[in-house]
Design an enzyme around this catalytic site. Structure first.
Site, PDB file in Angstrom:
ATOM      1  N   GLU A  44       9.719   1.935  10.923  1.00 51.38           N
ATOM      2  CA  GLU A  44       8.368   2.509  10.782  1.00 51.38           C
ATOM      3  C   GLU A  44       7.915   3.150  12.090  1.00 51.38           C
ATOM      4  O   GLU A  44       7.309   4.229  12.081  1.00 51.38           O
ATOM      5  CB  GLU A  44       7.379   1.409  10.376  1.00 51.38           C
ATOM      6  CG  GLU A  44       7.566   0.944   8.934  1.00 51.38           C
ATOM      7  CD  GLU A  44       6.719  -0.262   8.562  1.00 51.38           C
ATOM      8  OE1 GLU A  44       6.485  -0.456   7.367  1.00 51.38           O
ATOM      9  OE2 GLU A  44       6.298  -1.018   9.460  1.00 51.38           O
ATOM     10  N   THR A  77       0.847  -1.207   0.000  1.00 45.07           N
ATOM     11  CA  THR A  77       0.000   0.000   0.000  1.00 45.07           C
ATOM     12  C   THR A  77       0.879   1.253   0.000  1.00 45.07           C
ATOM     13  O   THR A  77       0.625   2.208  -0.735  1.00 45.07           O
ATOM     14  CB  THR A  77      -0.948   0.002   1.215  1.00 45.07           C
ATOM     15  OG1 THR A  77      -1.416  -1.320   1.455  1.00 45.07           O
ATOM     16  CG2 THR A  77      -2.134   0.928   0.984  1.00 45.07           C
TER      17      THR A  77
END
Ligand code: 5RP
Length: 260
Positions: free
Chosen positions: A111, A36
């Site tokens: 992340e 994504t």
């Protein structure tokens, strides 16, 4: 071409395309990892090339860094950026409080650092990632290679005290070898089925020697953009308490779909 895209890929694409509109010139933006997030990077590259968007991106993996450079995004490190205006990333699961499981792609450490060093985090996802309770997706935990079996045993022992349904842990593999993260670490996947208290679990896991970080993102995500295969996108803002729905138009022969 979009005609060859699955409904899930269309859903990911429209979420990414909508999220790209939040990036403005002058911003420093964290760029997530995964399929994504890759759509996002492609959408942003198109805006750089065709609309003159000028921003600096901080990638969360070597994969994302390569793609970002390839599509023309200026890439800098988090240390060069200092602080970020926005991070946009995918997720493996999100609940209604916008708590997340991340790390399916093995990039949870960068992340989490990048997302927490940002004024805002937006998650982009297809609707299948929404869950009532986190835990069906195995929880990734990054551990250092030294003594990883001891860390695994301690983790399994700690899980006995936790409100979880399953307690099996497995070393993530890449073929017949251990999967190695960008930081040179291993990943243990915790097959918990259901996590009763994600906040408590996240704190406990990080206290175990050898654990570097876990994939639970608690109170980090501000907004989720959920894409659907028919072009609809729903935006949920946890701070404002709002939900809005709109449609993202895309053409069948969009350049972005070539070479996929
Ligand atoms: C990578 C991640 C990804 O965001 C997560 O795995 C979702 O990936 P995808 O967008 O491919 O479904 O956490 O570490």
């Amino acid at each position: 071409m979009s005609g060859e895209l699955s409904p899930i890929d269309k859903a990911k694409f429209v979420a990414a395309k909508r999220a790209a509109e939040y990036v403005q010139s002058g911003m420093r933006v964290g760029l997530g990892t995964g399929s994504t997030a890759a759509w996002l990077v492609r959408c942003l590259g198109e805006k750089v090339r065709e609309e003159g968007l000028r921003f600096r991106g901080v990638p969360t993996s070597t994969r994302t860094a390569e793609l970002a450079r390839e599509v023309g995004i200026e890439v800098i490190s988090l240390d060069e950026a200092g602080w970020l205006d926005l991070t946009i990333d995918g997720a493996d699961e999100f609940d209604s409080e916008l708590n997340l499981i991340k790390g399916g792609g093995g990039a949870l450490l960068q992340e989490k650092i990048v997302a927490t060093a940002s004024d805002e985090m937006i998650v982009i996802a297809d609707a299948a990632k929404h869950v009532e309770t986190l835990g069906a997706f195995p929880l990734p935990v990054e551990v250092i290679p030294f003594g990883w079996t001891a860390s695994q045993a301690l983790l399994e022992e700690a899980l006995v005290t936790m409100d979880v349904l399953g307690r099996k842990t497995t070393l993530r593999m890449n073929g017949d070898r251990a999967y190695i993260t960008d930081e040179g670490n291993y990943i243990l996947d915790l097959h918990l089925s259901r996590i009763g208290n994600a906040r408590q679990l996240a704190m406990l896991v990080n206290q175990i020697p050898g654990v570097v970080e876990n994939g639970l993102f608690i109170d980090i995500c501000d907004r989720v953009i959920i894409g659907y295969g028919d072009g609809r996108v729903e935006t949920r803002d946890i701070n404002a308490g709002t939900v809005s729905e709109e449609r993202v138009d895309f053409v069948e022969d969009d350049n972005l779909f070539r070479d996929i």
